[in-house]
Motif scaffolding. Structure first.
Motif, mmCIF file in Angstrom:
data_model
loop_
_atom_site.group_PDB
_atom_site.id
_atom_site.type_symbol
_atom_site.label_atom_id
_atom_site.label_comp_id
_atom_site.label_asym_id
_atom_site.label_seq_id
_atom_site.Cartn_x
_atom_site.Cartn_y
_atom_site.Cartn_z
ATOM 1 N N ARG A 116 42.937 30.976 43.037
ATOM 2 C CA ARG A 116 43.568 31.626 44.195
ATOM 3 C C ARG A 116 43.535 30.700 45.406
ATOM 4 N NH1 ARG A 116 46.178 32.932 47.585
ATOM 5 N NH2 ARG A 116 46.516 34.955 48.608
ATOM 6 N N GLN A 117 42.418 30.025 45.597
ATOM 7 C CA GLN A 117 42.264 29.103 46.726
ATOM 8 C C GLN A 117 43.288 27.977 46.663
ATOM 9 O OE1 GLN A 117 38.505 26.989 46.672
ATOM 10 N NE2 GLN A 117 38.412 26.928 48.906
ATOM 11 N N GLU A 118 43.561 27.498 45.442
ATOM 12 C CA GLU A 118 44.496 26.390 45.261
ATOM 13 C C GLU A 118 45.937 26.856 45.102
ATOM 14 O OE1 GLU A 118 43.840 23.305 45.553
ATOM 15 O OE2 GLU A 118 41.645 23.253 45.503
ATOM 16 N N GLY A 119 46.140 28.166 45.056
ATOM 17 C CA GLY A 119 47.497 28.675 44.870
ATOM 18 C C GLY A 119 48.068 28.358 43.500
ATOM 19 N N ILE A 120 47.197 28.330 42.491
ATOM 20 C CA ILE A 120 47.626 27.993 41.131
ATOM 21 C C ILE A 120 47.990 29.263 40.378
ATOM 22 C CG2 ILE A 120 46.867 27.048 38.910
ATOM 23 C CD1 ILE A 120 45.149 25.072 40.487
ATOM 24 N N ALA A 121 49.200 29.289 39.863
ATOM 25 C CA ALA A 121 49.679 30.459 39.117
ATOM 26 C C ALA A 121 49.304 30.332 37.651
ATOM 27 C CB ALA A 121 51.185 30.590 39.272
ATOM 28 N N LEU A 122 48.575 31.298 37.160
ATOM 29 C CA LEU A 122 48.191 31.373 35.753
ATOM 30 C C LEU A 122 48.493 32.784 35.252
ATOM 31 C CD1 LEU A 122 44.549 29.980 36.122
ATOM 32 C CD2 LEU A 122 46.523 28.645 35.362
ATOM 33 N N THR A 123 48.712 32.906 33.957
ATOM 34 C CA THR A 123 48.746 34.217 33.323
ATOM 35 C C THR A 123 47.505 34.326 32.448
ATOM 36 O OG1 THR A 123 51.165 34.371 33.320
ATOM 37 C CG2 THR A 123 49.970 35.771 31.767
ATOM 38 N N ILE A 124 46.561 35.161 32.853
ATOM 39 C CA ILE A 124 45.293 35.313 32.140
ATOM 40 C C ILE A 124 45.338 36.613 31.341
ATOM 41 C CG2 ILE A 124 42.794 35.475 32.361
ATOM 42 C CD1 ILE A 124 43.139 34.163 35.171
ATOM 43 N N VAL A 125 45.255 36.497 30.018
ATOM 44 C CA VAL A 125 45.280 37.677 29.144
ATOM 45 C C VAL A 125 43.858 37.940 28.669
ATOM 46 C CG1 VAL A 125 46.278 38.729 27.095
ATOM 47 C CG2 VAL A 125 47.629 37.099 28.439
ATOM 48 N N LEU A 126 43.264 39.025 29.150
ATOM 49 C CA LEU A 126 41.885 39.368 28.842
ATOM 50 C C LEU A 126 41.874 40.447 27.765
ATOM 51 C CD1 LEU A 126 39.124 40.133 31.519
ATOM 52 C CD2 LEU A 126 39.180 41.193 29.278
ATOM 53 N N LEU A 127 41.353 40.109 26.594
ATOM 54 C CA LEU A 127 41.249 41.064 25.492
ATOM 55 C C LEU A 127 39.903 41.768 25.574
ATOM 56 C CD1 LEU A 127 43.175 38.609 24.516
ATOM 57 C CD2 LEU A 127 42.922 39.646 22.278
ATOM 58 N N ASP A 128 39.929 43.027 25.920
ATOM 59 C CA ASP A 128 38.708 43.811 26.124
ATOM 60 C C ASP A 128 38.380 44.580 24.849
ATOM 61 O OD1 ASP A 128 36.641 45.393 26.973
ATOM 62 O OD2 ASP A 128 37.817 46.572 28.404
ATOM 63 N N ASN A 129 37.442 44.031 24.066
ATOM 64 C CA ASN A 129 37.025 44.727 22.846
ATOM 65 C C ASN A 129 35.573 45.186 22.919
ATOM 66 O OD1 ASN A 129 35.574 42.355 22.421
ATOM 67 N ND2 ASN A 129 37.045 41.535 20.945
ATOM 68 N N HIS A 130 35.035 45.213 24.141
ATOM 69 C CA HIS A 130 33.726 45.821 24.417
ATOM 70 C C HIS A 130 32.559 45.111 23.728
ATOM 71 C CE1 HIS A 130 36.077 48.973 26.239
ATOM 72 N NE2 HIS A 130 36.662 49.257 25.086
ATOM 73 N N GLY A 131 32.576 43.790 23.750
ATOM 74 C CA GLY A 131 31.404 43.116 23.205
ATOM 75 C C GLY A 131 31.648 41.700 22.751
ATOM 76 N N PHE A 132 30.579 41.098 22.253
ATOM 77 C CA PHE A 132 30.648 39.747 21.673
ATOM 78 C C PHE A 132 31.000 39.892 20.193
ATOM 79 C CE2 PHE A 132 27.392 39.344 25.097
ATOM 80 C CZ PHE A 132 28.103 38.498 25.930
ATOM 81 N N ARG A 133 32.271 40.134 19.900
ATOM 82 C CA ARG A 133 32.682 40.490 18.556
ATOM 83 C C ARG A 133 32.545 39.338 17.567
ATOM 84 N NH1 ARG A 133 32.518 45.815 17.562
ATOM 85 N NH2 ARG A 133 32.971 46.852 19.541
ATOM 86 N N CYS A 134 32.783 38.129 18.019
ATOM 87 C CA CYS A 134 32.718 36.984 17.102
ATOM 88 C C CYS A 134 31.310 36.835 16.536
ATOM 89 C CB CYS A 134 33.156 35.707 17.833
ATOM 90 S SG CYS A 134 33.067 34.225 16.813
ATOM 91 N N ILE A 135 30.318 36.812 17.411
ATOM 92 C CA ILE A 135 28.943 36.613 16.937
ATOM 93 C C ILE A 135 28.444 37.855 16.197
ATOM 94 C CG2 ILE A 135 27.707 37.431 18.998
ATOM 95 C CD1 ILE A 135 26.947 34.256 16.931
ATOM 96 N N ARG A 136 28.989 39.023 16.567
ATOM 97 C CA ARG A 136 28.624 40.235 15.834
ATOM 98 C C ARG A 136 29.121 40.146 14.401
ATOM 99 N NH1 ARG A 136 29.024 45.494 14.308
ATOM 100 N NH2 ARG A 136 27.775 47.044 15.438
#
Length: 396
Positions: A257-277
């Motif tokens: 935000r400070q640098e004015g950099i445009a990104l599209t951030i896709v956050l997958l909310d699966n409620h945990g550390f699924r990979c290590i689980r």
């Protein structure tokens, strides 16, 4: 060689060797597979592209490796994942030719070492083989390659359209982002996403797939994407990350935000550390502390209510434009809306259902399981581990 194959590593991308590789494989009909760093060197639908190799490999990539008699490794370290802990190649007389700028990597697997730049050396090999009269892969091998590739594309299409009973599946999210990427770049690093993306992501241009895969570098995604966007400001950067990785370094949204950099951030909310689980589960364990849940006062374990983490509010407080998506249709619209944000990062929160998983496709990774345990699940996992361990080979 009757069944040669090529392993495409990051060195092909770093040396701008995509055109040289394309000429080489087409001249001789040699199928190629991709490491994480080599993915995207040539388009996903190239007629000789068998997809990912190794522990996170595709059905076609791992099948073509299984009975290969000569392996040409180009610009790859032949590390644990692409070699499937050195169990990927089972032909009794398989031999390796390794082209690399690093002598150490060129000499692995008792390979014939070719020390040199990938692009220049591929052109030299191309001329040498044509002058030597080598005719390339046999008709039988070419037919097998075409069949394996067709079967893999059908399977990938099936998995990319897996729907979840509730929310959105992880493969669905990947497909929808991939379809809307255009000439952009995707950045990812940790969790279960890298393995699924190695198998299923479909890049069309070199450099559009940026995977930092140094043993799941959680938190790299947003910070790394800032650098990617600064290096190629004309291309939209899409960030793929899970909720666990987001919590590691979400504050880099403020830097963007400070640098004015445009990104599209896709956050997958699966409620945990699924990979290590999932990994611990494969080893016979049952670890609920990998779930983002409150501690149950009666059992003392993390099996209580799901933690009410408001990722949208968090990202907004750091300066991001925020969108939420609960269905594939909503995600498609959110991706379009996020791309219209050009002065700051945009974050899309997608609640995902982790159940529709991506198959392993005859892959393996050497993760030792306890030899002695009171748990029947662990003992069964140890038995499977010992059986798989027999497939490992030593090339000296």
């Amino acid at each position: 060689a009757q069944r040669p194959m090529i392993v495409v590593g990051g060195g092909v991308v770093y040396s701008d060797a995509a055109e040289a590789l394309d000429r080489f494989v087409r001249h001789f009909g040699i199928p190629f597979t991709e490491t994480q760093a080599g993915k995207g060197a040539l388009p996903w639908d190239h007629p000789l592209n068998m997809g990912a190799l190794g522990s996170t490999g595709s059905s076609a990539g791992n099948a073509v490796a299984h009975d290969a008699d000569v392996v040409i490794a180009i610009g790859t370290r032949l590390s644990d994942f692409p070699t499937m802990s050195w169990s990927a190649w089972q032909h009794p007389d398989v031999r390796f030719v390794a082209l690399n700028v690093a002598e150490l990597d060129a000499a692995k697997a008792a390979a014939l070492p070719l020390v040199g730049d990938a692009r220049v050396s591929l052109d030299e090999l191309d001329r040498a083989l044509q002058e030597g009269g080598w005719g390339g892969a046999s008709p039988e091998r070419s037919a097998q390659v075409a069949r394996l590739r067709s079967e893999w594309h059908e399977e990938a299409d099936r998995v990319l359209h897996l729907a979840a009973e509730t929310h959105v599946s992880q493969p669905e999210v990947m497909r929808l982002v991939n379809e809307q990427l255009g000439d952009g770049i995707v950045v990812c690093a940790a969790g279960g996403l890298p393995g699924d993306m190695h198998k299923l992501w479909r890049p069309t241009t070199p450099g559009s797939y940026h995977m930092e895969y140094g043993n799941s570098t959680m938190g790299y995604e947003i910070a790394g994407s800032i650098g990617v966007a600064m290096a190629e400001p004309e291309r939209r950067v899409h960030v793929m990350l899970g909720d666990g990785s987001y919590l590691m370094l979400a504050n880099e949204i403020a830097t963007a935000r400070q640098e004015g950099i445009a990104l599209t951030i896709v956050l997958l909310d699966n409620h945990g550390f699924r990979c290590i689980r999932n990994l611990s589960g494969a080893c016979g364990a049952d670890n609920p502390f990998n779930d983002f849940r409150a501690r149950d006062p009666e059992s003392g374990t993390f099996t209580g209510e799901v933690l009410p983490i408001d990722f949208a509010a968090n990202a907004a407080s750091l300066g991001a434009a925020v969108f939420e998506a609960g269905s594939p249709t909503e995600l498609e619209q959110a991706l379009r809306d996020a791309r219209a944000v050009t002065d700051r990062p945009a974050l899309i929160v997608v609640e995902t259902n982790p159940e529709p998983g991506v198959p392993a496709y005859d892959s393996w990774w050497d993760v030792p399981v306890a030899e002695v345990s009171g748990s029947e699940r662990v003992r069964e996992a140890r038995k499977r581990y010992e059986e798989d361990l027999r497939r490992e080979r030593s090339f000296v």
